[in-house]
Design a protein around this motif. Structure first.
Motif, PDB file in Angstrom:
ATOM      1  N   SER A  54       0.832  -1.208   0.000  1.00 25.53           N
ATOM      2  CA  SER A  54       0.000   0.000   0.000  1.00 25.53           C
ATOM      3  C   SER A  54       0.863   1.253   0.000  1.00 25.53           C
ATOM      4  O   SER A  54       0.582   2.227  -0.714  1.00 25.53           O
ATOM      5  CB  SER A  54      -0.933   0.008   1.217  1.00 25.53           C
ATOM      6  N   HIS A  55       1.940   1.220   0.785  1.00 27.00           N
ATOM      7  CA  HIS A  55       2.859   2.364   0.832  1.00 27.00           C
ATOM      8  C   HIS A  55       3.522   2.571  -0.529  1.00 27.00           C
ATOM      9  O   HIS A  55       3.620   3.697  -1.027  1.00 27.00           O
ATOM     10  CB  HIS A  55       3.921   2.143   1.898  1.00 27.00           C
ATOM     11  N   ILE A  56       3.964   1.483  -1.137  1.00 25.47           N
ATOM     12  CA  ILE A  56       4.638   1.585  -2.441  1.00 25.47           C
ATOM     13  C   ILE A  56       3.684   2.133  -3.498  1.00 25.47           C
ATOM     14  O   ILE A  56       4.048   3.030  -4.277  1.00 25.47           O
ATOM     15  CB  ILE A  56       5.181   0.206  -2.864  1.00 25.47           C
ATOM     16  N   ASN A 286      12.623  11.672  -9.759  1.00 26.80           N
ATOM     17  CA  ASN A 286      11.315  11.003  -9.719  1.00 26.80           C
ATOM     18  C   ASN A 286      11.361   9.699 -10.503  1.00 26.80           C
ATOM     19  O   ASN A 286      10.812   8.677 -10.073  1.00 26.80           O
ATOM     20  CB  ASN A 286      10.234  11.914 -10.297  1.00 26.80           C
ATOM     21  N   SER A 287      11.995   9.740 -11.663  1.00 23.91           N
ATOM     22  CA  SER A 287      12.084   8.553 -12.503  1.00 23.91           C
ATOM     23  C   SER A 287      12.887   7.449 -11.820  1.00 23.91           C
ATOM     24  O   SER A 287      12.505   6.265 -11.864  1.00 23.91           O
ATOM     25  CB  SER A 287      12.726   8.910 -13.850  1.00 23.91           C
ATOM     26  N   ALA A 288      13.989   7.828 -11.184  1.00 25.17           N
ATOM     27  CA  ALA A 288      14.820   6.841 -10.490  1.00 25.17           C
ATOM     28  C   ALA A 288      14.062   6.200  -9.339  1.00 25.17           C
ATOM     29  O   ALA A 288      14.106   4.969  -9.148  1.00 25.17           O
ATOM     30  CB  ALA A 288      16.102   7.498  -9.983  1.00 25.17           C
ATOM     31  N   GLU A 289      13.355   7.016  -8.569  1.00 23.66           N
ATOM     32  CA  GLU A 289      12.589   6.467  -7.446  1.00 23.66           C
ATOM     33  C   GLU A 289      11.448   5.591  -7.953  1.00 23.66           C
ATOM     34  O   GLU A 289      11.150   4.539  -7.366  1.00 23.66           O
ATOM     35  CB  GLU A 289      12.037   7.590  -6.569  1.00 23.66           C
ATOM     36  N   SER A 294       9.055   0.399  -8.419  1.00 25.58           N
ATOM     37  CA  SER A 294       8.402  -0.554  -9.331  1.00 25.58           C
ATOM     38  C   SER A 294       9.051  -1.929  -9.231  1.00 25.58           C
ATOM     39  O   SER A 294       8.364  -2.960  -9.264  1.00 25.58           O
ATOM     40  CB  SER A 294       8.469  -0.041 -10.770  1.00 25.58           C
ATOM     41  N   ILE A 295      10.372  -1.941  -9.093  1.00 22.67           N
ATOM     42  CA  ILE A 295      11.079  -3.219  -8.926  1.00 22.67           C
ATOM     43  C   ILE A 295      10.674  -3.880  -7.611  1.00 22.67           C
ATOM     44  O   ILE A 295      10.409  -5.097  -7.553  1.00 22.67           O
ATOM     45  CB  ILE A 295      12.597  -3.003  -8.984  1.00 22.67           C
ATOM     46  N   ASN A 299       8.772  -7.459  -7.110  1.00 28.26           N
ATOM     47  CA  ASN A 299       9.309  -8.521  -6.256  1.00 28.26           C
ATOM     48  C   ASN A 299       8.283  -9.003  -5.239  1.00 28.26           C
ATOM     49  O   ASN A 299       8.301 -10.174  -4.832  1.00 28.26           O
ATOM     50  CB  ASN A 299      10.565  -8.039  -5.535  1.00 28.26           C
ATOM     51  N   MET A 300       7.389  -8.081  -4.838  1.00 29.05           N
ATOM     52  CA  MET A 300       6.398  -8.446  -3.830  1.00 29.05           C
ATOM     53  C   MET A 300       5.183  -9.156  -4.425  1.00 29.05           C
ATOM     54  O   MET A 300       4.725 -10.171  -3.898  1.00 29.05           O
ATOM     55  CB  MET A 300       5.942  -7.186  -3.078  1.00 29.05           C
ATOM     56  N   ILE A 301       4.661  -8.645  -5.514  1.00 28.62           N
ATOM     57  CA  ILE A 301       3.382  -9.187  -6.017  1.00 28.62           C
ATOM     58  C   ILE A 301       3.428  -9.526  -7.500  1.00 28.62           C
ATOM     59  O   ILE A 301       2.403  -9.874  -8.089  1.00 28.62           O
ATOM     60  CB  ILE A 301       2.239  -8.189  -5.769  1.00 28.62           C
TER      61      ILE A 301
END
Length: 339
Positions: A54-56, A286-289, A294-295, A299-301
């Motif tokens: 949710s945070h991501i 912004n793009s780097a973050e 996104s990675i 990895n999570m879902i």
């Protein structure tokens, strides 16, 4: 004696339907995972703990908004920079010329030169009314309308402001005062400028940075430029009614002001350049973050594409086999059954 176990037709049909439904549900789930790249049952994948994902996802949505703001800011700043570049090119060349041309041109050529500068002035007004993405760039935070009124209105206001002045110095001083008059005093800001300088056009371009675009057609850098041009435009419109000496002296007065205005325009363009650089840097951060998050999200879902594709093919093969069995069973006759 060998025991023979059989199930009735209704039971067999029921089991086939259950198999079909199960395979169809699996096919739908795998198809969704293939299309979205995400596991279909996220709570199950994460063991019920959704706080991290949710945070991501909240952060990714916020970064998308920042990138949209940054793109809009970059478009606006680029449009303003291009417009100032056009104006600066004219003024940078014109200022020194106005200081020398009165000494080398005869009266006829000087009046023709004034007419040419008058046309440049009108083009400059049009440039300050330029738009980008449907917004007027130099109208402050009132971007839905032009920054300046038409040339005829400006000329009428200049004539009123200069009325009674006969020498070049007096004419120049009246025009100076009209352009410098504060709001409410009936000068340029009230009668010609149609934008609004209450506040600023603000863009939140990253979690820790914002751009405040305060430059407008009413900013001192542009008013200094316009008043130098307006002096020559006034002389052009006055025509033969203005004697040759006053015309020559007014050229010099305008040249002094445009030479000074060049400094202000250079500073304004430098400020815009710094803002453009800040936006570019914010977009990169912004793009780097976004890439990093996104990675982490994948990895999570994330559903493995290769595994999903293999499972999808297997499921489709099972469905085809089940349909083949169903068709074959539906064609059995009593004789086939008893044989």
């Amino acid at each position: 004696m060998t025991a023979f176990h059989s199930i009735g037709d209704l039971s067999r049909s029921y089991q086939l339907r259950l198999g079909q439904q199960g395979l169809k549900a699996r096919l739908d789930r795998l198809t969704q995972e293939m299309m979205t790249g995400d596991k279909s049952d996220i709570p199950k994948t994460l063991g019920g703990d959704l706080s991290g994902i949710s945070h991501i996802e909240s952060r990714l949505k916020l970064l998308t908004t920042f990138q949209q703001n940054a793109s809009e800011a970059q478009t606006r700043l680029a449009g303003m920079q291009a417009a100032l570049g056009q104006i600066h090119d004219v003024v940078d060349d014109l200022g020194p010329r106005l200081l020398t041309e009165p000494n080398i041109l005869d009266e006829h050529d000087l009046r023709a030169r004034a007419d040419s500068i008058n046309r440049d002035f009108q083009s400059m007004l049009a440039t300050l009314n330029t738009t980008s993405a449907g917004q007027h760039l130099f109208a402050g935070n009132r971007t839905d309308g032009p920054a300046l009124t038409g040339f005829e209105t400006i000329l009428a206001e200049l004539n009123t402001a200069v009325s009674g002045a006969t020498t070049a110095a007096a004419i120049a001083n009246r025009i100076d005062a009209w352009f410098a008059a504060p709001q409410g005093a009936g000068g340029f800001s009230d009668t010609v400028y149609r934008g609004s300088d209450n506040g600023s056009t603000r863009f939140l371009i990253s979690p820790d940075h914002r751009i405040d675009s305060n430059l407008s057609a009413n900013s001192v850098e542009l008013r200094d430029t316009l008043k130098g041009m307006a002096m020559i435009a006034y002389a052009s419109e006055a025509g033969p009614a203005m004697d040759a000496k006053t015309l020559r002296d007014l050229f010099s007065e305008a040249g002094v002001r445009l030479a000074k205005a060049t400094i202000g325009l250079t500073a304004a363009r430098a400020d815009l350049g710094q803002q453009q650089a800040a936006v570019t840097q914010a977009q990169a951060r912004n793009s780097a973050e976004t890439t990093t998050l996104s990675i982490a999200r994948t990895n999570m879902i994330g559903a493995d594409p290769a595994e999903t594709a293999t499972a999808l093919e297997e499921t489709e093969a099972k469905i085809q086999s089940l349909y083949a069995i169903t068709v074959r069973l539906s064609r059995l006759s009593l004789a086939d059954y008893l044989s």
